[in-house]
Design a protein around this motif. Structure first.
Motif, PDB file in Angstrom:
ATOM      1  N   SER A  48       8.578   9.517   3.192  1.00 54.99           N
ATOM      2  CA  SER A  48       8.266  10.832   4.025  1.00 54.99           C
ATOM      3  C   SER A  48       7.596   9.568   4.902  1.00 54.99           C
ATOM      4  CB  SER A  48       6.478  11.517   3.743  1.00 54.99           C
ATOM      5  OG  SER A  48       5.717  10.407   2.893  1.00 54.99           O
ATOM      6  N   ARG A  49       7.348  10.199   5.911  1.00 54.32           N
ATOM      7  CA  ARG A  49       6.711   9.037   7.319  1.00 54.32           C
ATOM      8  C   ARG A  49       5.360   9.056   6.995  1.00 54.32           C
ATOM      9  NH1 ARG A  49       5.636  10.677  13.551  1.00 54.32           N
ATOM     10  NH2 ARG A  49       4.522   8.294  14.415  1.00 54.32           N
ATOM     11  N   GLY A  50       4.450   9.145   6.631  1.00 56.78           N
ATOM     12  CA  GLY A  50       3.112   9.070   5.551  1.00 56.78           C
ATOM     13  C   GLY A  50       3.511   7.694   4.591  1.00 56.78           C
ATOM     14  N   ALA A  51       4.614   7.834   3.706  1.00 58.04           N
ATOM     15  CA  ALA A  51       4.699   6.518   2.872  1.00 58.04           C
ATOM     16  C   ALA A  51       5.350   5.652   3.636  1.00 58.04           C
ATOM     17  CB  ALA A  51       5.193   7.175   2.220  1.00 58.04           C
ATOM     18  N   VAL A  52       6.122   5.913   5.139  1.00 63.12           N
ATOM     19  CA  VAL A  52       6.073   4.596   6.352  1.00 63.12           C
ATOM     20  C   VAL A  52       5.730   3.481   6.056  1.00 63.12           C
ATOM     21  CG1 VAL A  52       7.932   4.008   7.525  1.00 63.12           C
ATOM     22  CG2 VAL A  52       8.685   5.812   5.884  1.00 63.12           C
ATOM     23  N   GLN A  53       4.263   4.730   7.019  1.00 67.48           N
ATOM     24  CA  GLN A  53       3.286   3.778   7.318  1.00 67.48           C
ATOM     25  C   GLN A  53       2.273   3.388   6.401  1.00 67.48           C
ATOM     26  OE1 GLN A  53       1.560   7.250   9.054  1.00 67.48           O
ATOM     27  NE2 GLN A  53       2.475   6.719  10.842  1.00 67.48           N
ATOM     28  N   LYS A  54       2.349   3.642   5.220  1.00 69.64           N
ATOM     29  CA  LYS A  54       1.735   3.398   4.298  1.00 69.64           C
ATOM     30  C   LYS A  54       2.308   2.184   3.734  1.00 69.64           C
ATOM     31  CE  LYS A  54      -0.400   3.842  -0.001  1.00 69.64           C
ATOM     32  NZ  LYS A  54      -1.250   4.348  -1.967  1.00 69.64           N
ATOM     33  N   ALA A  55       3.541   1.583   3.841  1.00 71.51           N
ATOM     34  CA  ALA A  55       4.338   0.456   3.678  1.00 71.51           C
ATOM     35  C   ALA A  55       3.720  -0.638   4.432  1.00 71.51           C
ATOM     36  CB  ALA A  55       5.882   0.552   3.045  1.00 71.51           C
ATOM     37  N   ARG A  56       4.158   0.413   5.622  1.00 73.03           N
ATOM     38  CA  ARG A  56       3.867  -1.048   6.711  1.00 73.03           C
ATOM     39  C   ARG A  56       2.452  -1.101   6.573  1.00 73.03           C
ATOM     40  NH1 ARG A  56       5.326   0.499  12.782  1.00 73.03           N
ATOM     41  NH2 ARG A  56       6.296  -0.992  12.756  1.00 73.03           N
ATOM     42  N   LYS A  57       1.182  -0.695   6.562  1.00 68.50           N
ATOM     43  CA  LYS A  57       0.091  -1.353   6.150  1.00 68.50           C
ATOM     44  C   LYS A  57       0.046  -2.360   5.161  1.00 68.50           C
ATOM     45  CE  LYS A  57      -2.236   2.967   8.143  1.00 68.50           C
ATOM     46  NZ  LYS A  57      -2.996   3.848   7.938  1.00 68.50           N
ATOM     47  N   THR A  58       0.691  -1.497   4.096  1.00 67.95           N
ATOM     48  CA  THR A  58       0.387  -2.994   2.870  1.00 67.95           C
ATOM     49  C   THR A  58       1.359  -3.966   3.172  1.00 67.95           C
ATOM     50  OG1 THR A  58       2.011  -1.317   1.924  1.00 67.95           O
ATOM     51  CG2 THR A  58      -0.357  -1.111   1.387  1.00 67.95           C
ATOM     52  N   GLY A  59       1.988  -4.544   3.929  1.00 68.16           N
ATOM     53  CA  GLY A  59       2.512  -5.529   4.196  1.00 68.16           C
ATOM     54  C   GLY A  59       4.292  -5.195   3.675  1.00 68.16           C
ATOM     55  N   ARG A  60       4.865  -4.192   3.161  1.00 67.43           N
ATOM     56  CA  ARG A  60       5.972  -3.916   1.874  1.00 67.43           C
ATOM     57  C   ARG A  60       7.003  -3.190   2.908  1.00 67.43           C
ATOM     58  NH1 ARG A  60       4.607   0.886  -1.118  1.00 67.43           N
ATOM     59  NH2 ARG A  60       6.852   0.522  -2.335  1.00 67.43           N
ATOM     60  N   LEU A  61       7.165  -4.094   4.571  1.00 69.63           N
ATOM     61  CA  LEU A  61       7.828  -3.598   5.130  1.00 69.63           C
ATOM     62  C   LEU A  61       8.631  -4.858   6.004  1.00 69.63           C
ATOM     63  CD1 LEU A  61       7.279  -0.325   7.087  1.00 69.63           C
ATOM     64  CD2 LEU A  61       9.441  -0.780   5.084  1.00 69.63           C
ATOM     65  N   VAL A  62       9.760  -5.266   6.472  1.00 66.39           N
ATOM     66  CA  VAL A  62      10.163  -6.395   7.523  1.00 66.39           C
ATOM     67  C   VAL A  62      10.074  -6.075   8.467  1.00 66.39           C
ATOM     68  CG1 VAL A  62      11.517  -8.359   7.863  1.00 66.39           C
ATOM     69  CG2 VAL A  62      10.930  -7.054   5.531  1.00 66.39           C
ATOM     70  N   LEU A  63       9.401  -6.409   9.913  1.00 62.93           N
ATOM     71  CA  LEU A  63       9.818  -6.562  11.273  1.00 62.93           C
ATOM     72  C   LEU A  63      10.110  -7.165  12.182  1.00 62.93           C
ATOM     73  CD1 LEU A  63       5.578  -4.759  11.273  1.00 62.93           C
ATOM     74  CD2 LEU A  63       7.340  -3.033  10.788  1.00 62.93           C
TER      75      LEU A  63
END
Length: 190
Positions: free
Chosen positions: A16-31
């Motif tokens: 879900s988009r919320g899960a992606v946003q949460k992953a972004r906040k916790t640093g689990r995504l590479v940007l």
């Protein structure tokens, strides 16, 4: 824009988009520097940092059985089944600890060392009563007038025996009697 937007990455990864946003906040995504998501690197980082049980649920599985076989196969200590078993074991252990704590507070449980000491002391008292309960009987025999024994004087020794414990009282030496009766353990050579 080098990578994917949150919405595109959510559609691609099945989150879900919320899960992606949460992953972004916790640093689990590479940007990328522009803030877009590097999909391949983010998938790898999420795989490393995500609980195996959650990964299995996200894929639609609940264990090691069913499905396509290869994706649900047991691969070792990091697989979902072993993690789930460990977490279940921990939960059961914590519940048992709480139950024991409650029983201790209610007074249902007792200290084992104290109980063993008490039982040992009571058993010793029971044994002593068992041995000394016939003392009156042997004293009666010692003072009785038997037709075939001339016992104008009391018998020198009185004893009571259970077969394992023998208690001897010396009647002939009053000075020795003041120390009490001797309790001897039967060894077979006495």
């Amino acid at each position: 824009m080098e990578g994917l937007s949150e919405r595109a990455y959510a559609a691609r990864s099945g989150l879900s988009r919320g899960a992606v946003q949460k992953a972004r906040k916790t640093g689990r995504l590479v940007l990328y520097p522009d803030g877009s998501i590097n999909a391949a690197a983010s998938d790898a980082r999420r795989a490393e940092t995500t609980d195996p049980d959650q990964q299995m649920r996200a894929q639609g599985g609940v264990g090691t059985g069913g499905g396509d076989g290869a994706a649900n196969a047991v691969s070792g200590p990091g697989d979902s089944a072993s993690y789930l078993k460990a977490r279940t074991a921990l939960t059961v252990y914590q519940a048992q600890e709480r139950q024991l704590s409650i029983q201790r507070k209610k007074g249902v449980l007792v200290d084992r060392a104290r109980a063993e000491t008490l039982v040992f002391r009571l058993a010793r008292q029971e044994r002593d009563v068992w041995v000394t309960s016939v003392e009156e009987q042997s004293e009666g025999y010692a003072k009785s007038k038997l037709k075939w024994v001339s016992n104008d004087e009391p018998l020198p020794f009185l004893y009571e025996s259970t077969g394992q414990i023998t208690r001897v009282t010396m009647e002939c030496a009053p000075e020795a009697r003041q120390f009490g009766s001797a309790i001897l353990t039967w060894t077979g050579f006495w």
